[in-house]
Design an enzyme around this catalytic site. Structure first.
Site, PDB file in Angstrom:
ATOM      1  N   ASP A 185     -24.925 -10.061  62.190  1.00 27.79           N
ATOM      2  CA  ASP A 185     -24.256 -10.569  60.981  1.00 27.79           C
ATOM      3  C   ASP A 185     -24.248  -9.554  59.851  1.00 27.79           C
ATOM      4  O   ASP A 185     -23.828  -9.849  58.735  1.00 27.79           O
ATOM      5  CB  ASP A 185     -24.916 -11.869  60.511  1.00 27.79           C
ATOM      6  CG  ASP A 185     -26.396 -11.694  60.214  1.00 27.79           C
ATOM      7  OD1 ASP A 185     -26.893 -10.542  60.299  1.00 27.79           O
ATOM      8  OD2 ASP A 185     -27.055 -12.686  59.888  1.00 27.79           O
ATOM      9  N   HIS A 202     -35.610   4.360  30.656  1.00 24.66           N
ATOM     10  CA  HIS A 202     -34.893   4.414  29.379  1.00 24.66           C
ATOM     11  C   HIS A 202     -35.712   3.732  28.281  1.00 24.66           C
ATOM     12  O   HIS A 202     -35.811   4.239  27.169  1.00 24.66           O
ATOM     13  CB  HIS A 202     -33.523   3.743  29.537  1.00 24.66           C
ATOM     14  CG  HIS A 202     -32.725   3.735  28.286  1.00 24.66           C
ATOM     15  ND1 HIS A 202     -32.317   4.893  27.676  1.00 24.66           N
ATOM     16  CD2 HIS A 202     -32.304   2.719  27.500  1.00 24.66           C
ATOM     17  CE1 HIS A 202     -31.643   4.593  26.576  1.00 24.66           C
ATOM     18  NE2 HIS A 202     -31.636   3.286  26.446  1.00 24.66           N
ATOM     19  N   LYS A 243     -24.966   8.598  17.774  1.00 24.54           N
ATOM     20  CA  LYS A 243     -24.004   8.036  18.736  1.00 24.54           C
ATOM     21  C   LYS A 243     -23.761   6.569  18.430  1.00 24.54           C
ATOM     22  O   LYS A 243     -24.698   5.839  18.127  1.00 24.54           O
ATOM     23  CB  LYS A 243     -24.569   8.190  20.154  1.00 24.54           C
ATOM     24  CG  LYS A 243     -23.679   7.624  21.235  1.00 24.54           C
ATOM     25  CD  LYS A 243     -24.222   7.933  22.601  1.00 24.54           C
ATOM     26  CE  LYS A 243     -25.289   6.971  23.036  1.00 24.54           C
ATOM     27  NZ  LYS A 243     -25.791   7.238  24.377  1.00 24.54           N
TER      28      LYS A 243
HETATM   29  C1  R5P Z   1     -28.439   5.764  26.043  1.00 26.52           C
HETATM   30  O1  R5P Z   1     -29.047   5.557  25.009  1.00 26.52           O
HETATM   31  C2  R5P Z   1     -28.933   6.723  27.073  1.00 26.52           C
HETATM   32  O2  R5P Z   1     -29.941   7.536  26.577  1.00 26.52           O
HETATM   33  C3  R5P Z   1     -27.809   7.584  27.598  1.00 26.52           C
HETATM   34  O3  R5P Z   1     -27.307   8.379  26.547  1.00 26.52           O
HETATM   35  C4  R5P Z   1     -26.686   6.766  28.142  1.00 26.52           C
HETATM   36  O4  R5P Z   1     -27.166   5.743  28.970  1.00 26.52           O
HETATM   37  C5  R5P Z   1     -25.719   7.638  28.888  1.00 26.52           C
HETATM   38  O5  R5P Z   1     -24.704   6.835  29.358  1.00 26.52           O
HETATM   39  P1  R5P Z   1     -23.245   7.394  29.610  1.00 26.52           P
HETATM   40  O6  R5P Z   1     -23.365   8.588  30.503  1.00 26.52           O
HETATM   41  O7  R5P Z   1     -22.536   6.255  30.254  1.00 26.52           O
HETATM   42  O8  R5P Z   1     -22.672   7.727  28.270  1.00 26.52           O
END
Ligand code: R5P
Length: 287
Positions: A35, A124, A186
């Site tokens: 399966d 993270h 960012k």
């Molecule tokens: C976010 O705070 C992390 O440190 C990375 O910058 C983020 O996860 C990177 O994601 P992406 O490559 O999708 O921009």
């Protein structure tokens, strides 16, 4: 005796770790039921202690890990240490809207049922470690990110694409030996698009190393690289612990004019250029 047991997404790292620790790599065999369900087995396993190394980069890898942990207990292992070089679902560490799960907690609970001890590499958010029982141990891989960098960087700047990654940039700079630290700001617009606010650092004619914990869609890194080229940098190197490189991330970054993309073997792929095996071995040997 300790044996290393490799998940299918972490084979090179498992072999490197076995070599660092001078212990055997256990045999792992896979089969499928009619399966389609998976069978992951450890035939002939006879060590007291198993160190399972498995990045959970996919649903299949999550399930495979649970099966391997169970097989090891069945085979009589007295201790099953689980190493998650990359922990999938770790960034879903809260319910962002009502009705959502805390996905990292759900997977941590499942993994904990088969583990006496869990190690995870540069998560993270370290808070996810508390979802494991017992709490997972963090192994910091940022120092190995300096390994693939050329040793002739011109007046380098080690740049974090956001404030949260400054610690990683500092560790890479400290391991490299010299250089300035800076960071951008960012704002995430959606899952695969970000807006970068640059700093006013003078980067013209200098080599810049952009350091982050993970490259997922590549949006953060490619935006940062484009901003840097607008400011007439010399070369830009993109480096991260976890080169997830989902979808078209690699080509998106290559098209942005990056000199090289470096990551570790927490995710084995086209950007893997450094190994976390030495830092894992050091952590495991410190017991
Ligand atoms: C976010 O705070 C992390 O440190 C990375 O910058 C983020 O996860 C990177 O994601 P992406 O490559 O999708 O921009």
């Amino acid at each position: 005796m300790t044996a290393i047991v490799s998940g299918s997404a972490s084979q090179a790292l498992s072999a490197a770790l076995a070599s660092e620790l001078d212990c055997p790599l256990a045999a792992v065999e896979y089969d499928r039921f009619p399966d389609g369900e998976l069978l992951a087995a450890v035939p002939g396993f006879d060590a007291d202690r198993a160190v399972v190394v498995a990045s959970t980069t996919s649903h299949a890898a999550h399930l495979e890990l649970l099966l391997l942990q169970d097989a090891l207990h069945e085979a009589g292992a007295e201790e099953v240490v689980t190493v998650l070089p990359y922990m999938g679902y770790a960034r879903q560490d809260r319910a962002f809207e009502s009705g959502q799960p805390i996905s990292s907690r759900a997977v941590a609970r499942a993994i904990s049922t088969g583990a006496d001890r869990v190690l995870t590499v540069s998560p993270h958010e370290e808070g996810v470690c508390e979802f494991f029982e017992p709490t997972a141990e963090v192994v910091d891989a940022a120092p190995v990110l300096a390994d693939p960098l050329p040793d002739d960087l011109a007046d380098p700047v080690f740049l974090a694409p956001d404030e949260g990654a400054v610690g990683i940039a500092e560790t890479v700079r400290d391991t490299y030996g010299s250089g300035e630290i800076d960071h951008f700001d960012k704002h995430r617009l959606s899952g695969d698009s970000v807006e970068i606010t640059p700093s006013d650092a003078d980067v013209a004619g200098r080599d810049v190393v952009v350091a982050d914990d993970i490259i997922a869609t590549g949006s953060t890194m490619s935006e940062a690289v484009e901003v840097l080229h607008d400011r007439e940098v010399a070369r830009v190197f993109a480096t991260c612990v976890h080169p997830l490189l989902a979808g078209n991330a690699y080509t998106k970054l290559a098209a942005s004019g990056v000199e090289a993309i470096y990551g570790t073997d927490t995710i084995e792929g086209p950007a893997t250029a450094a190994s976390v095996a030495p830092v894992l071995a050091e952590h495991l040997s410190a017991d």
